[in-house]
Design a protein around this motif. Structure first.
Motif, PDB file in Angstrom:
ATOM      1  N   UNK A 106      68.508 -12.125  12.056  1.00  0.00           N
ATOM      2  CA  UNK A 106      68.864 -12.767  10.652  1.00  0.00           C
ATOM      3  C   UNK A 106      69.299 -11.789   9.580  1.00  0.00           C
ATOM      4  N   UNK A 107      69.586 -10.601   9.979  1.00  0.00           N
ATOM      5  CA  UNK A 107      69.896  -9.616   8.761  1.00  0.00           C
ATOM      6  C   UNK A 107      71.145 -10.221   7.775  1.00  0.00           C
ATOM      7  N   UNK A 108      70.990 -10.145   6.630  1.00  0.00           N
ATOM      8  CA  UNK A 108      71.979 -10.595   5.546  1.00  0.00           C
ATOM      9  C   UNK A 108      73.387  -9.870   5.719  1.00  0.00           C
ATOM     10  N   UNK A 109      73.172  -8.511   6.039  1.00  0.00           N
ATOM     11  CA  UNK A 109      74.481  -7.990   6.109  1.00  0.00           C
ATOM     12  C   UNK A 109      75.342  -8.365   7.650  1.00  0.00           C
ATOM     13  N   UNK A 110      74.526  -8.771   8.520  1.00  0.00           N
ATOM     14  CA  UNK A 110      75.198  -8.946   9.696  1.00  0.00           C
ATOM     15  C   UNK A 110      76.612 -10.057   9.472  1.00  0.00           C
ATOM     16  N   UNK A 111      76.611 -11.139   8.654  1.00  0.00           N
ATOM     17  CA  UNK A 111      77.631 -11.928   8.770  1.00  0.00           C
ATOM     18  C   UNK A 111      78.955 -11.196   8.477  1.00  0.00           C
ATOM     19  N   UNK A 112      78.905 -10.198   7.329  1.00  0.00           N
ATOM     20  CA  UNK A 112      80.300  -9.527   6.941  1.00  0.00           C
ATOM     21  C   UNK A 112      80.751  -8.606   8.353  1.00  0.00           C
ATOM     22  N   UNK A 113      79.745  -7.944   8.557  1.00  0.00           N
ATOM     23  CA  UNK A 113      79.952  -7.047   9.848  1.00  0.00           C
ATOM     24  C   UNK A 113      80.665  -7.873  11.084  1.00  0.00           C
ATOM     25  N   UNK A 172      70.835 -16.068   8.743  1.00  0.00           N
ATOM     26  CA  UNK A 172      71.489 -14.711   8.161  1.00  0.00           C
ATOM     27  C   UNK A 172      71.224 -14.494   6.779  1.00  0.00           C
ATOM     28  N   UNK A 173      70.023 -14.661   6.480  1.00  0.00           N
ATOM     29  CA  UNK A 173      69.622 -14.346   4.750  1.00  0.00           C
ATOM     30  C   UNK A 173      68.313 -13.538   4.722  1.00  0.00           C
ATOM     31  N   UNK A 174      68.061 -12.818   5.871  1.00  0.00           N
ATOM     32  CA  UNK A 174      66.969 -11.731   5.774  1.00  0.00           C
ATOM     33  C   UNK A 174      67.269 -10.621   4.964  1.00  0.00           C
ATOM     34  N   UNK A 175      66.633 -10.214   3.770  1.00  0.00           N
ATOM     35  CA  UNK A 175      66.845  -9.249   2.875  1.00  0.00           C
ATOM     36  C   UNK A 175      66.472  -7.893   3.477  1.00  0.00           C
TER      37      UNK A 175
END
Length: 307
Positions: A73-80, A140-143
């Motif tokens: 749920x990593x927040x940065x995963x979406x853009x990657x 995908x919202x985990x800080x």
């Protein structure tokens, strides 16, 4: 709390897209190296093929590794995931067909084209999952918990960053890579004489000038973009700097890449870079939640300075 099945689908799609990309691009490289069809040779010659193969390997491994971060749920995963999947879609679609060698026969080419289409379809489905499907977006919202170095700080958001800002951050960080690839391919073609064998003398001069302009674009991105990304939400005007750099990519790549690499450069390099830059501009400038967050950040920064 029970996880939504769509999240599991997104994780599996990441792995399958990476594996399919690895298999498809590896098969294409093997076909091009063993084929006697000179018309199928990529722009840039063998040097350009090495750069393309390395970039495909990075995308494939990146998609496989991104599955772990999507699962967490990593927040940065979406853009990657977005930048890797978009770039893979354009690259694989461009490779379908055009490599037919009568000495090999139609079946191997059909199998490789099937792998390419499967890779593009999986990446397109992955984009839809992480962008449009609400359960995956919410997951995908985990800080971030740690920021070990500058690279981690570039793509990891603050805990209160809105979704589109944290999507724009890794996409903006990828713009340098998206512009370096055509620069290296074009430079390989120039120094090996591949461009001179394909183009008339005047076109080679124009391609050389375009490569010089591309080098300037890459240097600006490498020198300015990291500091602007670190300053998002902290330094007033940082988002405008990132957005102006994205506008520079949109304005330059559709001109420079076709000038140097022809249709290959337009489809495989310019369009993915421009797509990523457009998402960056929307996420930082036009999204309503992002604008509100930047206003709050500016107000809080001003209050701290006044205190």
């Amino acid at each position: 709390m029970k996880r939504h099945p769509a999240v599991t689908v997104a994780v599996v799609a990441c792995v399958l897209a990476g594996v399919a990309t690895l298999a498809a691009d590896g098969s294409v490289v093997f076909q091009l190296l063993t084929s006697d069809n000179t018309q199928a040779e990529p722009v840039g010659g063998v040097g350009g093929l090495v750069v393309r193969a390395a970039w495909a390997l990075v995308r494939a491994i990146g998609l496989i590794l991104a599955a772990r971060h999507v699962n967490r749920g990593s927040a940065a995963a979406r853009g990657v995931v977005i930048v890797l999947a978009v770039s893979t879609v354009f690259n694989t679609v461009r490779l379908v067909g055009g490599r037919y060698d009568p000495a090999v026969g139609p079946l191997p080419h059909a199998l490789v084209d099937g792998l390419l289409i499967a890779s593009a379809a999986l990446c397109a489905a992955l984009i839809l999952l992480v962008v449009w499907l609400a359960p995956v977006r919410e997951h995908l919202s985990r800080p971030p918990t740690k920021r070990r170095n500058l690279l981690i700080r570039l793509v990891t958001p603050s805990p209160d960053e809105p979704t589109w800002v944290l999507t724009a951050r890794p996409l903006a960080a990828s713009l340098a890579a998206c512009t370096v690839v055509p620069l290296l391919v074009g430079a390989a073609g120039l120094f090996t004489g591949d461009l001179a064998s394909r183009y008339p003398a005047l076109r080679v001069v124009a391609a050389t000038a375009a490569l010089s302009a591309q080098l300037v674009v890459v240097l600006i991105l490498v020198l300015v973009l990291p500091y602007a990304l670190v300053g998002l939400g902290k330094v007033p005007g940082a988002r405008w700097v990132v957005s102006l750099l994205a506008v520079m990519v949109i304005a330059s790549q559709p001109v420079i890449c076709p000038m140097v690499l022809g249709v290959d450069g337009l489809v495989r390099d310019a369009l993915p870079a421009a797509t990523a830059a457009l998402v960056v501009i929307y996420g930082l400038i036009f999204n309503r939640n992002a604008r509100r967050w930047f206003r709050r950040s500016r107000t809080s920064s001003g209050s701290r300075l006044a205190a």
